[in-house]
Every structure is written in structure tokens, then in C-alpha cells.
Design a protein around this motif. Structure first.
Motif, short mmCIF file in Angstrom:
data_model
loop_
_atom_site.label_atom_id
_atom_site.label_comp_id
_atom_site.label_asym_id
_atom_site.label_seq_id
_atom_site.Cartn_x
_atom_site.Cartn_y
_atom_site.Cartn_z
N VAL C 8 41.67 45.57 34.36
CA VAL C 8 41.00 44.28 34.45
C VAL C 8 39.84 44.21 33.47
O VAL C 8 39.72 43.25 32.71
N CYS C 9 38.99 45.24 33.47
CA CYS C 9 37.82 45.18 32.60
C CYS C 9 37.86 46.19 31.48
O CYS C 9 36.96 46.24 30.66
N GLY C 10 38.90 47.04 31.44
CA GLY C 10 38.98 48.01 30.36
C GLY C 10 38.13 49.25 30.56
O GLY C 10 38.11 50.13 29.71
N ALA C 11 37.43 49.35 31.69
CA ALA C 11 36.57 50.52 31.89
C ALA C 11 37.43 51.76 32.06
O ALA C 11 38.47 51.73 32.70
N GLY C 65 32.73 49.74 38.51
CA GLY C 65 32.83 48.89 37.32
C GLY C 65 32.88 47.43 37.74
O GLY C 65 31.93 46.91 38.32
N CYS C 66 34.00 46.78 37.50
CA CYS C 66 34.08 45.34 37.76
C CYS C 66 34.37 45.03 39.23
O CYS C 66 34.37 43.85 39.62
N GLY C 67 34.68 46.02 40.02
CA GLY C 67 34.88 45.80 41.44
C GLY C 67 36.24 45.23 41.80
O GLY C 67 36.50 44.89 42.95
N LYS C 68 37.13 45.13 40.83
CA LYS C 68 38.43 44.52 41.12
C LYS C 68 39.48 45.57 41.45
O LYS C 68 39.45 46.71 40.97
N TRP C 69 40.43 45.16 42.28
CA TRP C 69 41.56 46.01 42.63
C TRP C 69 42.65 45.89 41.58
O TRP C 69 42.81 44.84 40.94
N ILE C 87 46.91 43.39 40.46
CA ILE C 87 47.01 43.57 41.90
C ILE C 87 48.01 42.64 42.56
O ILE C 87 48.49 42.89 43.65
#
Lengths: 1006, 200, 112
Positions: C8-11, C65-69, C87
Motif C-alpha cells: 500500500v505505501c511501499g514501506a 507504517g501506513c496502518g493498512k492491511w 486486502i
């Protein structure tokens, strides 16, 4: 004292003869030079005795040259800095260093433990599985204390560690493990591309054994060539070199840890506050293992005597430290490499002869040895050694491959033996993470095969023993690693160097040197020196049925000491192969696990000790609590004020005072830790209906409602009051411990299940300081503060919400009560928390306001029968169990836990149900967690019928109260239960309603 | 009306000495947590109207306009930085402008403590508590990254090459400060990937 | 210490920056029809999970990081992450085809 036969008059590439130091070993002052190790310093002073072996307390000396050393384990340092079990070969001396030998009493030369050796017949491998069994009464008071005293090697340091340690994380493109010829070459090739390259070596200097390697590279001796490359690497700005740094383990996706001994070798560094050790946590795109190979001892009778060492170790003593291993010795070998040792010894005038187990061999080193007049006995073995505190003589016998025993021996006087049974690639790191290995017939050892992580092995670690081949292989690996790490890396062409090196004949494995008579049973043929495991022990394990190599290892403990089998692994497998008729690859190897060598607890902890051991969370009022004499209670990572004990008070009296203060006047509680979560969106109400057991979509704006949360198993997981701020906007409170967990829980459901809901969840727990003003005078306090909103009971009833200013501070006020008294929870932005706290105390002063802590809070709520998640619930408790069935909506189609709660067994009548308890003796306070039994018996077992979940003395009722979960409790009102307490005490208590005080709830509604 | 007493999370801490970097608390920063759908044009337009900047859509980036900065926290979350005195009004202005658009603007100025770290060795100091690749090109000025630091959650903002702002939740402020005191000692200073004076 | 990437965020980060959320693609029966959830369906939802040796499909959260699943396909033997995907998505087709055992059974009708 100056004419030492063991310190050569000149030579020693590591020592600086202009820098004299003095160290002590077992109390004896010894002169040494800067650059010496404890091993070389002690040996230079004429002593070969370094320790006593673990089980048999046999005298032992130095065997190896580095971290593979398994005998010379010493304790270094005093008091809190004492560190046991260090390898004397790795401890660098400094002026004033104190070292002691281990595992001996009263002294190294006269050790009572040596008696074990006399009884060695009764102490073979695995003896403790067959002894210490009878009588059972001896286990605790005789065997255990004795074994504890006898077990272990060194002693632990005393007192707090005065030094600091730290961690550091690094990412690099290529990590090269090992700074010998192969590692240096690979690093140089990789760094030419400008990528980030790290090189770690466990020694104080780079080069590995290049200084002990025969041959030349482009005209320079191998050692000088290595030095030059090392210099280039230090100077390169994209290379980070670590010395005295052991790569202790390899984990998934090329994660490695490096243990760096930053300051052990220099007290001045420690005094300056330099961290003593540093643990590097490295993520490498590519790893190149250049860890070299570890020389094998040979297994012959009494091969563990002081003075018997590995051939390369003997060379290192001479070349690096200018120390002679003795006056007259034997090089015992099955390969060509050890001839180098003999040549080196002869060169400095030490008497030496060579015993080679091979019938015939032709190599340039052999030819040189003979031409220099060294006596070479081919087709011979050392069949036994004489002398106990040091070698005095060796017996040599003729030997043919496969020969099982020996007929004739001749005795040779000697005082040292340099042995070499071959070399094992050090493939531990390769195997930590399921790297595959294969058996190499030429090496008679294992070498790396395939790895699923981006790792290559080069040089001796890969079984490549020649200089020319090593250079080519290492260069190619460095280039390949750079390219794989970064596709744009430019490849460095390999300029083939001119290499001159000796030719070598192949080695012949020698797993057991036959002996005469009883010696041939193998009871004195040591395989694992550190744990005193002999060839006979390994054969015994086979006879007793421990056939798997993993069983053999545990049964005999071979390979289980601090050296983790570095010098014993293959030798043991060789013995097992001959005992079972299987091949070594068929027997297999035991699992290699990190760490490669032991590393310090200090480095593992880093700075996370004392005040940093746990992250402690403090509220905005923390300092005030401290200044006011509060004791603290941990709630998760938070510290909350438990009670405020004043002069002349005990905790018990202060808690009681606080409780009565709230009941009779007004109290102030710091409730900042409770979770606060903003929930907003068009679907917020419907979402909350799914998350809670009860309904929130019906809640009016400006109103508060207590909510219960189950998990999908139907068990209570959290509770709290949620307020509706607007049609699409709620503020949820959670328990203090649940704040982060519930916020994540909400996000999980929104993101993974009900993705159609438009809801935003923003935790704001820390944005607000929040206090409870509770007691019959609570509203008076608000009035005194001055509010810009209507605080009358009619305008601001129980379970409602207002925003505005109190005493000038911007506030959100929730009229909710956990104490059962008239109560307002007041929240203000955290930076103003202390200001508002002070203002409340000032405003309430004439009303008799007092702060109260969490213990008083818990008693107050227990008096009202309110549950606490985690006390009345244990993860298997349903809302029905705790009497809150009324909060389970019957109208909502779906909410978390609903389906599970429909299962019959979660509604069964014999489930434990929440009740109150009143003890027969009012001053008896039931212990928390005490069990009620169905029938009292003299001793356990007794059948339990429930347990106490909360228990306190209640000053309000002037007696004890308790809450409990009791089987079918609600149907047993009035029944007396029996609680056996520790010892012979029994407490009886009557089952009552869990609400002990103000059942109608009049006080909170006033 | 009496003066309100206000104190920042680390008001009781003095500027430390004998560290290899400069460390202090930034006390005057306002912060607003803004949630909204990045693909919702109305949302983005309304935010721009109030903030004067386009909310960044590139992960881990930031945008500035005047005394307002927007830090990307997630695909639907930004942290708006502004002078402290302006935060409450900014949150209110956003809420008003956004109206019925699905969004949430909350003044969170007190929620986090802001630590400013400055100096040549800033990245190495942070690497003692973080496994991010801070030496890589991903951490140039403007970069934003939520992260795990020591044992806690934190937010990192690269202000300039050797100036970093570290945000931690308020309750952990003392812990973060003490962790920095322990890891930024002058005596433990370390330079990664530079010329080394090695033993020869 | 796994190295995990957030799609999602690339982290990219150590597994300690993330939260492992167990097996992917578990169906919650009550979401679709809360009234007709058999005991077996609820039991499977709560307790029954695939025990794949090799290719496995999991949920992860970019916690720090972005907190997304998000979802990840990971080999439980070599620990290699084969793919990351959204997700609400299914895995890349070629991975669904490679799946064996219980996973093969699960993806069968999704591949039609």
C-alpha cells in the motif's frame, strides 16, 4: 626470568616488543608485550597448563588459535567486570589484566576434581541418565546441591554491570563475513562498484591466516598482499570494516547480527565511556561467507594433554607472538598443510619431526621438509602420549589405512605435538537458515551446497583451499554480489595474478588412531574436549541404541559445549561412521543454530536496562503524583497512581481514607490513561452496532452509553462509555489497557470485513488529560471552578455530555460514574492537564477535595458491583456470565460474538456466574483468586466450584466484600461457600447480590 | 479570567550536554490529524482551500505552504503542522469547509511530543533505535516515515539533511528522551561508511 | 527476522514493524447471512485454518507504517514472500494455480 626458552628472541608479527605489560594469571604476575593474548603470554612464561576439563578435570592447555579454542577458557576481570569462559587465544592483554583458570579447586596444578578422572569408568557419556535416581529423598538435598556445585565452568560476575552496551541497525548491499584472503578479495571486488560493503572479522586484525599461508601473489608474500588489500578497504568510503566482530547468526532474508567487542582490549576506552560491546543488526542484500575452515584435531590416545595443539595454532604461536610451543616436538598429520608448521618450527631452531599417517604422499612441502633434514615417518601414527600436566613423550607406531590396532610402538621424548587431521569449512552461518550442505570426499568434510537466501561461500569456507582458486572465486563472488544488489553496478574485470604456491597431495581421513592394549578402547581418545566426550562414549551411545546423530549428541553431549562442536563435529561423525559402517553423509550433521560463538547478555540488552528496560507511559499529572507521595500501579505500560500515602499513614489507611473521601465529600482521580477514540462517518452508528453487544445507533447526540465488546468467540474483551457527539460522530472510551488494541480492532474490521462502511477512526487517547471529579460535592466543585455551560442536574443529567470551559480551561465533560457517586469526567487538552488539575484542587479545597488512586477506585466500583475487564473476566467470560445479558441486543441482526453466544454451552446453567460474597468473619478478606470447593477435604485434590475475582476491605460497609464467579451462582443466593486458603485456614462466605451499596443508583443520579 | 497553565510533555527536561547531536523539544508546534479519501476531488479541493496546499499523495512525502506543512501518514491520513496557536482554528476551519464530505479533522497538538535532533551524526544516532535504512536516498529532506523506534511507535520527518524531527506519543516522551540520552552520548559516537583508520 | 514490504505505501521493514494477521481469505459467515449460520460454518470460521507447507496466503498489517492491511503469499518453508496484494483482492493468478492441498481446493472455483 629474562632467558625464557619459550619466548623466541626475535619475531612475532603481532607483538610490540617495545611495549611491555604485566598481567596476572591465577595470581602470578607475568611479563608480556602489547599484542600478546593471554594464551601467548602464559605460554611465553613457560606454562602450558590453562585449565581443567569439565567432567574429568584433566589438565588442559591451548589447542587452537582463535575462537575454536575449547580448552583454555579463562575468567578475566574483577568484581562486576569479571567475565568467565573467554578463550585465552582471543583475550588481548593490557597492563594490569587479571585472568584466572576455571573449573579447578584449590588450584590449577593441584585440583581435587581430578579425582573424577580416577572414576572415569563410572562417568561415561550419559552417566547421569543412569545415576542419581535412588533414593528419591536424596534428589533435593544431596544430589542437586552437589551437582550444582560441580556443574558449570566459570563463575558469574558480582554486582551491577558498570559498562554500557548498545545496538545499531545498518543496511548494506554486500556483507562479507571474514577478513582473510577470500573475504578481502571479495570485498574489494564488490566495493569497486561504489555500493555499501561491510566486512566483519572476529580478529583484531584483518588477514585471517594469510600470514601463515605459503606462497606469493604478484611477488608479495600472501600476508603482505592481504595487508595491502586491507589498507584499501579501510580507506574506501563505501566500505565499513569491523574488527573484533563476530557474525553470530544468520536469519531470514539476510538478517545478521554481529557482536563487536569494542572496548574489552583497552581499559582506557571503557574509562572514556565507550560502549563495551556493540550488537550490529544488519540487513544485507547479499552475503558472502568467507569464514575459512577450522582445523581438525586427530583422535589418538591422550590427545588432550597440555602441549598438544593444532598445527596452525603452533604456527601462529611462533609467527605472531614469537612463542615456542616447546623445545622438541612432533607434527602429527594426515595432510600436507601441517608441513608448513614443521618448516616454521625448524626455521626458529625448535626441534621437530613429522609423523604422517599416509603411506605415501608427494607434495612440494613434503619435499622441502625432507630436504631441510626434518625426519618424516610416513605410514605412522601417534598411538599414545605420556605425561599428564604436559606431554613428556609420545609413542609412534607403524600404520596402514584401516588398521584396527597397533602392534609395535617406539617411544620418543617430546614436549609438544602439533596435530592436523584436515580442515572443516566453517559453514555454521550457511546452515543457520536451512542452507544445504554436501560431503566433499577430498576434504573429508562438508561444504556449502545451495542456499535459498542471497548468500555465497568463498575460499576455505567453500572448500577452496588453494590461493589461486580462492582469489578467482572470491573476486567473482564479489562482482556477482554487487551486480545482484544493484543491477547498475559495473563489473570489475579480474586481473589474474601471478600466484606461486606449494603443490599438495590429498589428505587421507584418520578418524581413530589405533593404540595398544586398553587404550584401543578409546576411553582416552578425546573427540569433544570441552565436554570430555571420548570415542568410546560415542561407540557406547551406538551400542545403547542412540543411533540418530541428534540422539548421540544429546546422550553424550558431544558438540554441546560453548565451542558448539567446532573441532569435534566431524571427528565425532568419523568415529560414528567407523562404528556403524555408515558413511558420514548417511549419518548426517546435527542442526547448526546461532550463535556461532557466545556473546554477552549486555550486548543483547543494549541500552534497554534500568530506566529503559520497559517503555513506561506517564500521564500529564505524573510529576504531581510523584510529589504527592503516590505509589504507582502498572496498567500495561502505564504507571497510575495507586494511592497517596501521607505521613503517619499506611497504604491500607490511605486507601480507606480516599474511599470515604469520595463517598462523603469529593475526590479527584487521574483517568487520563483510558482509551479515547474518535469515530466519524456516515456509517459510524451502524459500525458501532456491529462492534458492541448493545445498540448505539439509538443513542442521542449529547448522551453517553456504557458498551460491552465481545470477540467472535462470544467472550468479553473490553468495555467503556461511548458518547454520541453528532449524528455521524462518536467518541469511544476503552479500558486503559485496551486503548491501542481496540483502535487496531476497529481498523481491522473496517479494512478487512465491512469495507463498504465509510468510517474514520482516530485514536486521541493522548490528546486529552482526563479526570474524574466524584462525590456528593462534585457539582459544587464545578460551580466553584466556573463553567460556561449549564451544570444543573436537569440540564446535565447522568450519562450525558457537554463541551465548554471550566475555570477557563477548554473541556469536554462526561457525566459518567464508575464510583457510583455523582461524578463528572473532565477532559482538557493534555498540555493544560496539570493546569486544570491544580485549578480543580484549588476550587475544591474548601469542599474537602482529595485525590484518590486506582485502588480506591477499584473498591468503590466493587461496592457497586461494576465489573472490571480482566478481573471479573478472564477471556472466557460472556456477558451472560457477569449478569449483563440485558446489554445483549435482541434486535440487531449481526454483531461481533452474536453467533457464538447462541451456542448452548455458553448459556448453560452450570457456567460460572458473577455473584457477591460476604465473609462470615467480616474482617476476613478473601485472597484474590481464592477457590471455593464443593466439599472441604483434608488435602487436595478438591473439586472447585468457582473463584474470587475481586476482593477488598470496604470502609463504606466497614467489612470485607468480594466478587466471584461461581458455578450457577445466581441460583445459589444465600448459600455459604468454603474457601480453603494456604495452610489450614478456611474462610466461609455467603453468596449475595454483587451490588453491595446503593443498588437503586440514587447517588450517581443526584 | 486567570492565566491558564500550560506545559509541554518535556517541560521538565533540560537541554542535555555531552551528546554527539543537539537535542531539544519543540514546544510550539500545532498538529491536526486529517482523514479523508484522497481520490475524492471535493475532499482534496476543500482541504486545499483551507490549507493553501495540495495534500501529498506520494507515500512518505510532505508538502509545505507558508507556515503549514502536510505530512503523509497513510493513503487517507495526513498530519497537518502549523503554529500552535493556529491549530484549533485550523481544525475547526477544516471541519467547517469539509461539511458533509466524509472526513475527520481533529486538533491533536497535545498528543505527541516533538523532539528535534540536529547534527552530523543524527542518522547514526537514530539507527541505534531504528532499522530503517536512514543512510539511503529514501530519507532526503521532506521525507516522512512512521516507524518503530526503540520499543515504541514514532514518526520521523526529515527537515533538512542533518535535522530530523522525531514525534512520539506524549506518554512515551520521557522514555524517548532517555533513550536518546543513552544512545547519543559523545563517547558512543560512530560514523558509518567513511574512511577508517584501521590497524594495518 | 522477516523483511516485509507493504504494497500500500511501499514501506519495507523488519517483521516487528508489522503485525501478522493469520491466514488470508477466511470467510465470516455471519456477514453474509447472520440468521443462517450453521455450527459447522461458524466452527470453520473460528478455528479451522490451512496448515500449508510451502505456498501460503496470509494477512498482514503495516502496523508501524501506513496502518493498512494487505495480503501476502509466502512460502512457509523458505520464508520467501512470493507476492503482495490488496486486502480485498485475490492472489495473482499464477500463484492460485501453484497452490496445493487445502489452498488448491479453496482457489478451485475462483480460477474458473
Amino acid at each position: 626470568m629474562s632467558n625464557k626458552p619459550y619466548r623466541l628472541l626475535e619475531g612475532g608479527s603481532r607483538i610490540d616488543r617495545s611495549k611491555r605489560v604485566t598481567i596476572s594469571f591465577d595470581g602470578r604476575q607475568l611479563p608480556a608485550f602489547a599484542g600478546d593474548t593471554v594464551a601467548s603470554a602464559v605460554m611465553a612464561n613457560g606454562s602450558k597448563l590453562f585449565g581443567r576439563s569439565f567432567k574429568y578435570h584433566r589438565p588442559r592447555g591451548v589447542v587452537g588459535l582463535g575462537s575454536e579454542e575449547m580448552n583454555a577458557l579463562v575468567g578475566v576481570g574483577d568484581g562486576a567486570r569479571h567475565e568467565p569462559n573467554l578463550r585465552a587465544t582471543q583475550v588481548e592483554v593490557f597492563d594490569g589484566l587479571h585472568a584466572v583458570s576455571q573449573n579447578r579447586w584449590p588450584s590449577l596444578t593441584f585440583d581435587v576434581g581430578a579425582l573424577n578422572s580416577r572414576f572415569s569408568r563410572f562417568l561415561p557419556g550419559g552417566f547421569y541418565y543412569k545415576t542419581f535416581m535412588w533414593p528419591q529423598s536424596f534428589w533435593k538435598h544431596v544430589y542437586e546441591p552437589l551437582i550444582r556445585k560441580a556443574a558449570g565452568l566459570g563463575r558469574a560476575p558480582e554486582g551491577r554491570d558498570p559498562d554500557t552496551y548498545e545496538h545499531i541497525h545498518v543496511h548494506c548491499d554486500v556483507l562479507v563475513v571474514g577478513g582473510g584472503l577470500a573475504g578481502l578479495t571479495a570485498a574489494k571486488a564488490a566495493c569497486a562498484s561504489g555500493l555499501k560493503v561491510m566486512l566483519a572479522d572476529e580478529n583484531p586484525e584483518l588477514g585471517g591466516i594469510a600470514d601463515l599461508t605459503a606462497g606469493s601473489i604478484d611477488g608479495a608474500c600472501v600476508g603482505d598482499h592481504a595487508k595491502a588489500v586491507a589498507g584499501q578497504l579501510y580507506a574506501a568510503e563505501n566500505v565499513h570494516v569491523l574488527n573484533r566482530a563476530t557474525v553470530v547468526g544468520h536469519w531470514h532474508h539476510n538478517y545478521l547480527m554481529i557482536f563487536e567487542r569494542v572496548a574489552d582490549h583497552d581499559p582506557a576506552l571503557l574509562a572514556a565511556g565507550t560502549p563495551r560491546h556493540r550488537l550490529w543488526k544488519v540487513r544485507a542484500k547479499q552475503v558472502i561467507l568467507a569464514t575459512g575452515a577450522i582445523e581438525r584435531p586427530i583422535t589418538f590416545a591422550n590427545n588432550d594433554r597440555p602441549g598438544i595443539m593444532l598445527a596452525t595454532a603452533a604456527s601462529a604461536m611462533v609467527e605472531r607472538y614469537g612463542v615456542s610451543p616447546g623445545v622438541n616436538g612432533i607434527v602429527f598429520t594426515n595432510n600436507d598443510n601441517a608441513y608448513l608448521t614443521a618448516l616454521g618450527l625448524k626455521k626458529v631452531g625448535i626441534g621437530v619431526r613429522i609423523v604422517d599417517s599416509r603411506a605415501r604422499a608427494e607434495g612440494s612441502l613434503i619435499a622441502r621438509a625432507i630436504s631441510e633434514g626434518i625426519e618424516v615417518s610416513m605410514g605412522s601414527v601417534v598411538s599414545a602420549v605420556e605425561g599428564s600436566q604436559g606431554v613428556t613423550a609420545a609413542r609412534i607406531a607403524a600404520y596402514r589405512r584401516g588398521q584396527g590396532r597397533v602392534i609395535t610402538e617406539r617411544k620418543i621424548d617430546c614436549d609438544f605435538i602439533a596435530m592436523s587431521g584436515g580442515f572443516n569449512p566453517a559453514l555454521h552461518l550457511w546452515c543457520h537458515n536451512a542452507g544445504k550442505i554436501k560431503f566433499d570426499e577430498n576434504l573429508q568434510s562438508f561444504r556449502p551446497d545451495r542456499h535459498h537466501d542471497a548468500m555465497q561461500a568463498v575460499g576455505a569456507a567453500n572448500g577452496t583451499m588453494d590461493v589461486a582458486a580462492t582469489l578467482a572465486e572470491a573476486h567473482a563472488a564479489g562482482v556477482a554480489a554487487a551486480k545482484a544488489a544493484n543491477g547498475k553496478a559495473k563489473a570489475v574485470k579480474y586481473k589474474v595474478p601471478e600466484v606461486k604456491e606449494p603443490t599438495r597431495a590429498p589428505l587421507e581421513s584418520l578418524w581413530f588412531a589405533p593404540a595398544t592394549g586398553k587404550y584401543n578402547e578409546g576411553n582416552k581418545h578425546f573427540v569433544d574436549f570441552q565436554n570430555d566426550v571420548t570415542a568410546a562414549d560415542l561407540e557406547l551411545a551406538q551400542r545403547e541404541g542412540y543411533e540418530s546423530v541428534e540422539h548421540t549428541k544429546r546422550y553424550t553431549t558431544f558438540g554441546m559445549a560453548t565451542d558448539q562442536g567446532k573441532t569435534s563435529n566431524l571427528n565425532g561423525l568419523g568415529v560414528l561412521a567407523e562404528a556403524t559402517g555408515k558413511s558420514i553423509p548417511e549419518i548426517g550433521v546435527t542442526t547448526f543454530r546461532p550463535p556461532y560463538t557466545p556473546f554477552s547478555f549486555g550486548s543483547i540488552a543494549g541500552v534497554l536496562t534500568k530506566n529503559l528496560f520497559l517503555p513506561i507511559r506517564r500521564t500529564p499529572i505524573h510529576q504531581w503524583h510523584l510529589d504527592s507521595g503516590a505509589t504507582f500501579e502498572p496498567i500495561g505500560q502505564w504507571r497510575r497512581a495507586y494511592t497517596y500515602t501521607g505521613a503517619g499513614e499506611t497504604k491500607h489507611t490511605s486507601i480507606n481514607r480516599e474511599i470515604l473521601s469520595v463517598r462523603q465529600k469529593v475526590g479527584l482521580l487521574d483517568a487520563s490513561t483510558l482509551g479515547k477514540i474518535e469515530i466519524k462517518g456516515p456509517d459510524a452508528a451502524e459500525f458501532l452496532d456491529r462492534m458492541y453487544t448493545n445498540t448505539f445507533s439509538t443513542l442521542k447526540a449529547g448522551k453517553c452509553r456504557y458498551g460491552l465488546m465481545m470477540n467472535e468467540l462470544g467472550f468479553l474483551t473490553d468495555d467503556g462509555v461511548t458518547v454520541r457527539l453528532a449524528e455521524d460522530h462518536f467518541l469511544m472510551h476503552t479500558t486503559s489497557g485496551g486503548a491501542d488494541r481496540i483502535a487496531a480492532w476497529l481498523e481491522e474490521w473496517l479494512q478487512t470485513e465491512w469495507t463498504q462502511y465509510r468510517v474514520f477512526v482516530t485514536p486521541v487517547t493522548e490528546q486529552w488529560a482526563q479526570f474524574a471529579i466524584a462525590g456528593p460535592r462534585a457539582r459544587n466543585v464545578l460551580a466553584k471552578l466556573g463553567a460556561d455551560f449549564d451544570i444543573s442536574h436537569e440540564a446535565f443529567p447522568h450519562m450525558s455530555f457537554k463541551e465548554g470551559k471550566l475555570g477557563g480551561y477548554p473541556v469536554r465533560v462526561f457525566r459518567i460514574s464508575f464510583s457510583g457517586e455523582q461524578s463528572y469526567e473532565v477532559a482538557t487538552p493534555a498540555n493544560m492537564g496539570r493546569g486544570l488539575w491544580n485549578a480543580i484542587l484549588e476550587a475544591g479545597q474548601e469542599l474537602g477535595i482529595e485525590p484518590y488512586g486506582t485502588e480506591a477506585l477499584h473498591v468503590l466500583r466493587a461496592e457497586k458491583g461494576f465489573i472490571v475487564i480482566g478481573d471479573e473476566t478472564d477471556g472466557t467470560t460472556t456477558p451472560i456470565d457477569v449478569g449483563l445479558e440485558g446489554l445483549i441486543s435482541k434486535k440487531k441482526a449481526d454483531f461481533i460474538g452474536k453467533r457464538s453466544l447462541e451456542q448452548s454451552f455458553l448459556k448453560a446453567p452450570n457456567r460460572k456466574q458473577l455473584v457477591g460474597l460476604l465473609t462470615e468473619v467480616p474482617t476476613d478478606v478473601l485472597p484474590d483468586g481464592a477457590y471455593a470447593v464443593r466439599a472441604l477435604k483434608d488435602k487436595p485434590p478438591m473439586e472447585m466450584t468457582g473463584q474470587v475475582t475481586s476482593s477488598y476491605h470496604s470502609p463504606t460497609l466497614e467489612r470485607s466484600i468480594a466478587m466471584a464467579l461461581i458455578e450457577n451462582g445466581r441460583a445459589r443466593m444465600g448459600e455459604t461457600l468454603t474457601f480453603p486458603i494456604d495452610g489450614n485456614k478456611v474462610i466461609r462466605a455467603k453468596i449475595v447480590d454483587p451490588v453491595f451499596y446503593d443498588k437503586e443508583g440514587a447517588r450517581q443520579n443526584a | 479570567m486567570p492565566d491558564l497553565y500550560v506545559e509541554s510533555p518535556l517541560a521538565h527536561r533540560n537541554s542535555p550536554e555531552r551528546l554527539s547531536i543537539y537535542l531539544r523539544e519543540i514546544k510550539d508546534r500545532g498538529m491536526v490529524d486529517l482523514r479523508g479519501i484522497a481520490s475524492d476531488k471535493k475532499f482534496m479541493a476543500a482541504a486545499k482551500k483551507v490549507l493553501g496546499l495540495d495534500l501529498p499523495k506520494t507515500p512518505h512525502s510532505s508538502v509545505s505552504w507558508g507556515d503549514v506543512k502536510a505530512l503523509w501518514l497513510s493513503i487517507d491520513q495526513w498530519l497537518i503542522l502549523c503554529p500552535r496557536a493556529k491549530a484549533a482554528e485550523l481544525a475547526a476551519a477544516l471541519t467547517a469547509e469539509l461539511g458533509v464530505i466524509h472526513s475527520l479533522a481533529v486538533d491533536v497538538s497535545d498528543m505527541r511530543a516533538v523532539l528535534r535532533l540536529e547534527g552530523e551524526g543524527v542518522r547514526e544516532v537514530l539507527l541505534k533505535g531504528s532499522s530503517l535504512d536512514l543512510l539511503s536516498g529514501d530519507y532526503k529532506p521532506g521525507a516522512v516515515r512512521r516507524m518503530h523506534y526503540a520499543e515504541i511507535a514514532a514518526l520521523l520527518h526529515v527537515v533538512e539533511d542533518t535535522v530530523f524531527d522525531l514525534y512520539v506519543f506524549r506518554s512515551y516522551a520521557d522514555y524517548a528522551w532517555e533513550f536518546l540520552l543513552a544512545t547519543a552520548r559523545e563517547a558512543s559516537k560512530i560514523k558509518l561508511f567513511g574512511k577508517q583508520a584501521g590497524p594495518f | 527476522m522477516l523483511l516485509v514490504h507493504c504494497p500500500v505505501c511501499g514501506a519495507e521493514g523488519d517483521e516487528t514493524d508489522f503485525h501478522g494477521g493469520g491466514q488470508a481469505h477466511v470467510r465470516r459467515p455471519a456477514t453474509h447471512d447472520p440468521v443462517n449460520v450453521s455450527d459447522e460454518a461458524q466452527r470453520d470460521y473460528l478455528f479451522i485454518r490451512h496448515n500449508a507447507k510451502g505456498l501460503h496466503f496470509e494477512r498482514w498489517r503495516c502496523d508501524r507504517g501506513c496502518g493498512k492491511w494487505f495480503h501476502a503469499a509466502r512460502d512457509t518453508v523458505t520464508m520467501e514472500f512470493k507476492a503482495y496484494y490488496g486486502i480485498t483482492e485475490l492472489p495473482p493468478r499464477e500463484l492460485m494455480e501453484q497452490a496445493t492441498g487445502e489452498w488448491a481446493g479453496y482457489f478451485k472455483d475462483k480460477l474458473k
